[in-house]
Write a protein that holds these residues in place. Structure first.
Motif, mmCIF file in Angstrom:
data_model
loop_
_atom_site.group_PDB
_atom_site.id
_atom_site.type_symbol
_atom_site.label_atom_id
_atom_site.label_comp_id
_atom_site.label_asym_id
_atom_site.label_seq_id
_atom_site.Cartn_x
_atom_site.Cartn_y
_atom_site.Cartn_z
ATOM 1 N N LYS A 70 29.178 26.069 20.904
ATOM 2 C CA LYS A 70 29.688 27.070 21.839
ATOM 3 C C LYS A 70 30.471 28.157 21.119
ATOM 4 O O LYS A 70 30.437 29.320 21.508
ATOM 5 C CB LYS A 70 30.560 26.388 22.892
ATOM 6 C CG LYS A 70 29.764 25.458 23.797
ATOM 7 C CD LYS A 70 30.651 24.818 24.848
ATOM 8 C CE LYS A 70 29.818 23.924 25.771
ATOM 9 N NZ LYS A 70 30.654 23.260 26.795
ATOM 10 N N ASN A 71 31.190 27.769 20.067
ATOM 11 C CA ASN A 71 31.974 28.738 19.299
ATOM 12 C C ASN A 71 31.945 28.318 17.834
ATOM 13 O O ASN A 71 32.475 27.261 17.475
ATOM 14 C CB ASN A 71 33.415 28.794 19.820
ATOM 15 C CG ASN A 71 34.208 29.922 19.189
ATOM 16 O OD1 ASN A 71 34.433 29.949 17.988
ATOM 17 N ND2 ASN A 71 34.650 30.867 20.008
ATOM 18 N N SER A 97 28.951 37.320 10.775
ATOM 19 C CA SER A 97 28.413 37.852 12.026
ATOM 20 C C SER A 97 27.223 38.752 11.701
ATOM 21 O O SER A 97 27.319 39.614 10.827
ATOM 22 C CB SER A 97 29.481 38.642 12.784
ATOM 23 O OG SER A 97 30.565 37.813 13.164
ATOM 24 N N LYS A 117 25.978 43.996 20.057
ATOM 25 C CA LYS A 117 25.360 42.690 20.271
ATOM 26 C C LYS A 117 25.244 41.987 18.917
ATOM 27 O O LYS A 117 24.632 42.526 17.997
ATOM 28 C CB LYS A 117 23.976 42.854 20.905
ATOM 29 C CG LYS A 117 24.001 43.497 22.283
ATOM 30 C CD LYS A 117 22.594 43.631 22.854
ATOM 31 C CE LYS A 117 22.613 44.305 24.219
ATOM 32 N NZ LYS A 117 21.247 44.449 24.776
ATOM 33 N N TYR A 118 25.835 40.809 18.815
ATOM 34 C CA TYR A 118 25.863 40.118 17.530
ATOM 35 C C TYR A 118 25.834 38.607 17.735
ATOM 36 O O TYR A 118 26.074 38.104 18.841
ATOM 37 C CB TYR A 118 27.115 40.512 16.737
ATOM 38 C CG TYR A 118 28.409 40.019 17.354
ATOM 39 C CD1 TYR A 118 29.022 38.849 16.896
ATOM 40 C CD2 TYR A 118 29.027 40.706 18.390
ATOM 41 C CE1 TYR A 118 30.202 38.390 17.455
ATOM 42 C CE2 TYR A 118 30.204 40.258 18.959
ATOM 43 C CZ TYR A 118 30.782 39.100 18.495
ATOM 44 O OH TYR A 118 31.958 38.649 19.062
ATOM 45 N N SER A 119 25.541 37.907 16.673
ATOM 46 C CA SER A 119 25.569 36.444 16.663
ATOM 47 C C SER A 119 26.357 35.971 15.447
ATOM 48 O O SER A 119 26.331 36.611 14.401
ATOM 49 C CB SER A 119 24.148 35.862 16.641
ATOM 50 O OG SER A 119 23.473 36.272 15.460
ATOM 51 N N GLN A 231 25.551 30.169 17.329
ATOM 52 C CA GLN A 231 25.902 30.234 18.743
ATOM 53 C C GLN A 231 25.053 31.300 19.426
ATOM 54 O O GLN A 231 24.317 32.043 18.769
ATOM 55 C CB GLN A 231 27.386 30.551 18.920
ATOM 56 C CG GLN A 231 27.786 31.947 18.472
ATOM 57 C CD GLN A 231 29.285 32.188 18.581
ATOM 58 O OE1 GLN A 231 30.072 31.370 18.129
ATOM 59 N NE2 GLN A 231 29.668 33.304 19.187
ATOM 60 N N ASN A 232 25.141 31.357 20.754
ATOM 61 C CA ASN A 232 24.382 32.349 21.506
ATOM 62 C C ASN A 232 24.836 33.764 21.161
ATOM 63 O O ASN A 232 25.955 33.970 20.679
ATOM 64 C CB ASN A 232 24.545 32.123 23.011
ATOM 65 C CG ASN A 232 23.780 30.890 23.486
ATOM 66 O OD1 ASN A 232 22.767 30.524 22.908
ATOM 67 N ND2 ASN A 232 24.274 30.258 24.521
ATOM 68 N N GLU A 233 23.957 34.718 21.411
ATOM 69 C CA GLU A 233 24.296 36.115 21.147
ATOM 70 C C GLU A 233 25.498 36.541 21.990
ATOM 71 O O GLU A 233 25.602 36.207 23.167
ATOM 72 C CB GLU A 233 23.091 37.006 21.465
ATOM 73 C CG GLU A 233 23.310 38.465 21.115
ATOM 74 C CD GLU A 233 22.104 39.330 21.448
ATOM 75 O OE1 GLU A 233 21.371 39.722 20.519
ATOM 76 O OE2 GLU A 233 21.886 39.593 22.647
ATOM 77 N N THR A 234 26.410 37.254 21.365
ATOM 78 C CA THR A 234 27.638 37.704 22.014
ATOM 79 C C THR A 234 27.625 39.219 22.136
ATOM 80 O O THR A 234 27.126 39.914 21.262
ATOM 81 C CB THR A 234 28.868 37.254 21.199
ATOM 82 O OG1 THR A 234 28.806 35.837 21.010
ATOM 83 C CG2 THR A 234 30.158 37.607 21.924
ATOM 84 N N ILE A 235 28.184 39.712 23.242
ATOM 85 C CA ILE A 235 28.276 41.159 23.471
ATOM 86 C C ILE A 235 29.755 41.552 23.482
ATOM 87 O O ILE A 235 30.557 40.972 24.207
ATOM 88 C CB ILE A 235 27.613 41.560 24.800
ATOM 89 C CG1 ILE A 235 26.120 41.226 24.770
ATOM 90 C CG2 ILE A 235 27.811 43.049 25.064
ATOM 91 C CD1 ILE A 235 25.407 41.512 26.070
ATOM 92 N N LYS A 236 30.083 42.535 22.664
ATOM 93 C CA LYS A 236 31.454 43.029 22.590
ATOM 94 C C LYS A 236 31.461 44.514 22.933
ATOM 95 O O LYS A 236 30.661 45.292 22.404
ATOM 96 C CB LYS A 236 32.031 42.825 21.181
ATOM 97 C CG LYS A 236 33.463 43.333 21.035
ATOM 98 C CD LYS A 236 33.954 43.157 19.610
ATOM 99 C CE LYS A 236 35.373 43.698 19.461
ATOM 100 N NZ LYS A 236 35.860 43.577 18.073
#
Length: 298
Positions: A70-71, A97, A117-119, A231-236
């Protein structure tokens, strides 16, 4: 009235049946999710090639595991703490990242919305005592959200260790013979040099086997675990100061008119100064014209 009562009763029965079916489906989905999570956690546990205390076999055990968490950052800290807790150490970690897409959207004259958008992923290599390998793996399993693969190897190196030890014994006996031959009197200098070179080669080979045994013994005592976390792709999203157009910084019309008048005045001054610098030539030309008009006709 009887018809209305029958319709109401029928409606209540249908609603009750639908509610019970949805509840059963929800319970089934929860059980499936719990089962999948439990399967991911227990799948990494292994008792592969756990030798007994009185066993003569020696195993080099390694594990290679890839899984989603998850993290990544929190799981990395948890794994590093568990490694230290069970007497191991981290030999490599590469936390980074990877940016997949970056979009800048202008939302006002001086503000820009930046969407990234990053992982996050991390490759970790840890070494733990051979007797604690399964314990550490079970501890790592608590961080797993989805298991990609798990590979555990156990290489039996007991025969190779024995072969190196026997070779060392033979080498020591051969070294003693060569040393006695060198110390013996009446030998030619060339024979002594050749014997000493042979002795050096034997000692070097013996040292290499000693180092090889120490390396294998170290790998036996401490197992190596290679981990790939992601982890899943994260949007910042964040708002940053936007870059203004160069036209925004141009002065207004009044200032431009005043600047133009000043520039024209400076140009006029420059022209006057230029002609004043040419006064000798102008004076000669005027004198020539005067002389021509007065005496030229005569």
């Amino acid at each position: 009235m009887k018809t209305i009562a029958k319709l109401g009763l029928t409606t209540l029965v249908i609603i009750a049946l639908l509610f019970s079916c949805k509840k059963a489906d929800y319970a089934t989905s929860e059980e499936s999710a719990d089962y999948a999570s439990a399967a991911d956690s227990t799948a990494v546990s292994s008792s592969a090639a756990v030798e007994k205390k009185d066993s003569k076999q020696k195993f080099i055990r390694t594990a290679d595991i890839k899984f989603k968490v998850k993290n990544v950052v929190k799981s990395t800290y948890a794994i590093e703490n568990a490694t230290q807790k069970f007497g191991g150490f981290v030999t490599y970690t590469n936390l980074q990242s990877n940016i997949h897409d970056q979009i800048k959207t202008k939302i006002s004259q001086d503000s820009t919305l930046e969407t990234t958008k990053y992982s996050v992923e991390n490759n970790i290599t840890i070494r733990v005592p051979n007797t604690r390998l399964d314990t550490v793996i079970k501890t790592i399993a608590k961080q797993i959200d989805f298991l990609d693969f798990r590979i555990i190897k156990a290489d039996d190196v007991s025969l190779k260790l024995l072969a190196n030890q026997l070779s060392q014994k033979r080498s020591k006996v051969s070294e003693k013979r060569v040393e006695k031959a060198i110390d013996a009197k009446g030998k030619k200098i060339n024979d002594i040099i050749e014997a000493e070179n042979s002795l050096d080669d034997k000692k070097e080979a013996n040292d290499n086997r000693t180092i090889d045994n120490l390396s294998m013994q170290d790998q036996i005592n401490f197992s190596t675990i290679s981990l790939q976390l992601y982890q899943n792709e994260t949007i910042k999203q964040e708002i940053t100061a936007g870059e203004r157009d160069s036209a925004f910084y141009k002065p207004n019309l009044g200032i431009q008119i005043i600047d133009s008048l000043k520039t024209g005045w400076y140009i006029l001054q420059s022209i006057l100064v230029f002609f004043l610098n040419l006064w000798p030539f102008i004076l000669i030309i005027l004198g020539s014209i005067f002389v021509y008009k007065k005496y030229g006709k005569k």
